[in-house]
Design an enzyme around this catalytic site. Structure first.
Site, PDB file in Angstrom:
ATOM      1  N   LYS A   1      26.533 114.313 118.588  1.00  0.00           N
ATOM      2  CA  LYS A   1      26.643 113.464 117.403  1.00  0.00           C
ATOM      3  C   LYS A   1      26.904 114.286 116.145  1.00  0.00           C
ATOM      4  O   LYS A   1      27.515 113.797 115.202  1.00  0.00           O
ATOM      5  CB  LYS A   1      25.362 112.662 117.193  1.00  0.00           C
ATOM      6  CG  LYS A   1      24.863 111.934 118.404  1.00  0.00           C
ATOM      7  CD  LYS A   1      25.680 110.727 118.717  1.00  0.00           C
ATOM      8  CE  LYS A   1      25.192 110.070 119.996  1.00  0.00           C
ATOM      9  NZ  LYS A   1      25.789 108.786 120.248  1.00  0.00           N
TER      10      LYS A   1
HETATM   11  C1  LIG Z   1      22.911 112.835 124.723  1.00  0.00           C
HETATM   12  C2  LIG Z   1      23.836 111.669 124.774  1.00  0.00           C
HETATM   13  N1  LIG Z   1      24.675 111.547 125.800  1.00  0.00           N
HETATM   14  C3  LIG Z   1      25.523 110.522 125.894  1.00  0.00           C
HETATM   15  C4  LIG Z   1      25.527 109.514 124.968  1.00  0.00           C
HETATM   16  C5  LIG Z   1      26.510 108.404 125.123  1.00  0.00           C
HETATM   17  O1  LIG Z   1      27.531 108.497 124.148  1.00  0.00           O
HETATM   18  P1  LIG Z   1      28.311 107.207 123.697  1.00  0.00           P
HETATM   19  O2  LIG Z   1      27.317 106.269 123.147  1.00  0.00           O
HETATM   20  O3  LIG Z   1      29.249 107.697 122.658  1.00  0.00           O
HETATM   21  O4  LIG Z   1      28.969 106.654 124.900  1.00  0.00           O
HETATM   22  C6  LIG Z   1      24.653 109.575 123.886  1.00  0.00           C
HETATM   23  C7  LIG Z   1      24.570 108.537 122.840  1.00  0.00           C
HETATM   24  O5  LIG Z   1      25.179 107.546 122.798  1.00  0.00           O
HETATM   25  C8  LIG Z   1      23.812 110.692 123.775  1.00  0.00           C
HETATM   26  O6  LIG Z   1      23.001 110.801 122.731  1.00  0.00           O
HETATM   27  N1  LIG Z   2      23.076 107.481 122.153  1.00  0.00           N
HETATM   28  C1  LIG Z   2      23.126 107.097 120.792  1.00  0.00           C
HETATM   29  C2  LIG Z   2      23.226 105.617 120.607  1.00  0.00           C
HETATM   30  C3  LIG Z   2      24.057 105.252 119.427  1.00  0.00           C
HETATM   31  O1  LIG Z   2      25.366 105.592 119.612  1.00  0.00           O
HETATM   32  P1  LIG Z   2      26.446 105.701 118.491  1.00  0.00           P
HETATM   33  O2  LIG Z   2      27.311 106.810 118.968  1.00  0.00           O
HETATM   34  O3  LIG Z   2      27.098 104.395 118.445  1.00  0.00           O
HETATM   35  O4  LIG Z   2      25.860 106.024 117.163  1.00  0.00           O
HETATM   36  C4  LIG Z   2      21.926 107.735 120.129  1.00  0.00           C
HETATM   37  O5  LIG Z   2      21.505 108.750 120.635  1.00  0.00           O
HETATM   38  O6  LIG Z   2      21.412 107.279 119.154  1.00  0.00           O
END
Ligand SMILES: Cc1ncc(COP(=O)(O)O)c(C=O)c1O
Ligand SMILES: N[C@@H](CCOP(=O)(O)O)C(=O)O
Length: 480
Positions: free
Chosen positions: A120
């Protein structure tokens, strides 16, 4: 470049106008009117760029209302070895998203060397700088309302703490994050950071965020903004590392620009892999995009059968890859918009079904298009898979991967074509999930310097029921 809504109800807007917000006024998501197209010559000219120059080459194609010099300065300030360091030497850290080689055609792309140890940070650090710039220009303030299952929250809070004109109200699922994730967020004592611990799963937090975003009057009065991947700024910044990973992989495997690379992406809200889909639409030679889920396998079901049926609380599970405990994947809406030929009326009808607790099924032709032309494949993991794959990667390659990346490793193995390099996206560092790592490896994972004793720091948060009106009330009260 102008932006429209997936549901067809927004006049075309400039990048700076959609940057601060979440949902479009019609409840849809912002998306470019068309994707920039890259030729073979464009791709070749990008192949040896460093991360900052590559980020500018990609992002500037989506932004035409921030002067180039200013955009370049914001990008240069964001993607530095100091920010994405994680204890490395400056030279190593300057790659920002280096690769780890597992074997001749299997690589991991490191995305978690930013301040909060998850992918993120790749987009959120830029978003923090973009927000500050745009708010200054407009002379405005913003109150961010976000939802997290553990990583978006800390990334947003670290990116926004101390920023002029920004408050953050972050909703997280009560008792469902790892102790490290909880401590990362709740130990922040900054006055502009408010942590709300919601009785429910991430889906309930995200529903509240969307509900607040749909209340146009409240949104305007309290200057509500978004940092979740419903915000286009998150997605565009994530597109960059697909390019970086591609060029690094072809260099490492002796391939040439134009050859295919497959990607495998641990997925929950579908924001990360949606950026991969967009990179592919721009012309990046991506072969397969493999979606990896945990036991919350709505997306696995969708990519296998064409049926999208989000689950309710009773059928959403707490797992040991907790950041993916998500049953409603917001960004799927952006992909399905493209898949169905950008027919916004049909898209709006499909999501009306989803929002009223139902779902939809693609036609067999659309399922084939999704799997064959768009290259989507999928696989789901459970706890014992996770433990076995953390162990396997450590024993075979000497590399510690976190439980989410382990879900990715399983999916990558399932869909690997040995003739095409496969890149697994690392989504977090193992330090964030110590209990599962201990179970798998019988040793504590590496913890970056400065984070010893994090869980023992005093924590500050407010518990709240999953009710948008209560959250609105909380915001009003705390802004006063
Ligand atoms: C450690 C981790 N892996 C995978 C994901 C999945 O990513 P996305 O929500 O962008 O599909 C998230 C959060 O969403 C995450 O925090
Ligand atoms: N896995 C995410 C959930 C939110 O996802 P986002 O990419 O839409 O902000 C988290 O860890 O908070």
């Amino acid at each position: 470049m102008k932006y429209i809504s997936t549901r067809g109800g927004m006049n075309a807007q400039a990048f700076s106008d959609i940057l601060l917000g979440g949902l479009a006024p019609d409840g849809g998501l912002s998306i470019p009117e068309q994707y920039p197209q890259l030729s073979q010559a464009d791709l070749e000219s990008m192949a040896t760029l460093n991360y900052r120059d590559l980020a500018f080459a990609v992002i500037s194609r989506f932004v035409d209302d921030i002067p180039s010099d200013d955009l370049k300065a914001l990008i240069d300030k964001t993607y530095t070895a100091e920010v994405y360091c994680n204890g490395r030497s400056k030279n190593q850290a300057d790659h920002i998203t280096p690769l780890i080689k597992l074997d001749a055609s299997l690589y991991i792309q490191e995305l978690s060397n930013g301040p909060t140890l998850a992918f993120k940070d790749m987009a959120m650090q830029l978003l923090g700088n973009l927000f500050e710039y745009v708010l200054d220009k407009k002379g405005e303030q913003i109150n961010i309302v976000g939802a997290t299952s553990g990583d978006t929250g800390s990334a947003a809070e670290y990116a926004m703490r101390g920023k002029r004109g920004v408050n953050v109200f972050m909703l997280s699922p009560f008792g469902k994050m790892s102790p490290f994730q909880r401590a990362q967020m709740f130990s922040l004592q900054d006055e502009n950071i408010f942590n709300l611990s919601v009785h429910g799963f991430f889906d309930a937090c995200q529903d509240i965020v969307k509900n607040i975003n749909k209340d146009a009057e409240f949104k305007a009065q309290y200057k509500i903004g978004a940092v979740n991947s419903i915000n286009w700024g998150r997605i565009v910044a994530q597109v960059v590392y697909y390019f970086k990973g591609y060029f690094a992989t072809i260099l490492a495997t002796g391939k040439k620009v134009g050859d295919k690379v497959d990607y495998c992406v641990p997925s929950g809200n579908f924001g990360n892999i949606c950026a991969g889909h967009i990179a592919r639409q721009m012309g990046l030679p991506i072969g397969q995009l493999v979606v990896a889920t945990n036991e919350n396998d709505v997306l696995d079901e969708f990519f296998k059968t064409g049926g999208y049926h989000p689950r309710d609380v009773a059928n959403t599970f707490e797992t040991t890859s907790p950041s993916m405990d998500i049953s409603k994947a917001s960004n799927l809406e952006r992909f399905v918009f493209d898949l169905i030929g950008r027919d916004s009326a049909r898209l709006a009808a499909l999501w009306t079904e989803v929002e009223s607790g139902g779902g939809f099924d693609l036609s067999p032709a659309e399922l084939a298009l999704m799997q064959d032309s768009y290259g989507f494949k999928s696989s789901a993991s459970n706890h014992s898979d996770r433990i076995a794959h953390i162990r396997e990667v450590f024993e075979k390659y000497g590399v510690q991967i976190d439980p989410h990346t382990a879900d990715g490793f399983k999916a990558a193995k399932a869909h690997r074509n040995l003739a095409v390099p496969m890149l697994i996206m690392e989504t977090a560092l193992p330090a964030k999930f110590e209990d599962t790592m201990l179970e798998a490896l019988k040793q504590a994972p590496f913890r970056p310097k400065g984070l010893a004793g994090l869980e023992a720091l005093p924590q500050r948060f407010d518990a709240i029921d999953a009710d948008a009106n209560l959250v609105k009330h909380y915001i009003v009260e705390h802004l006063a």
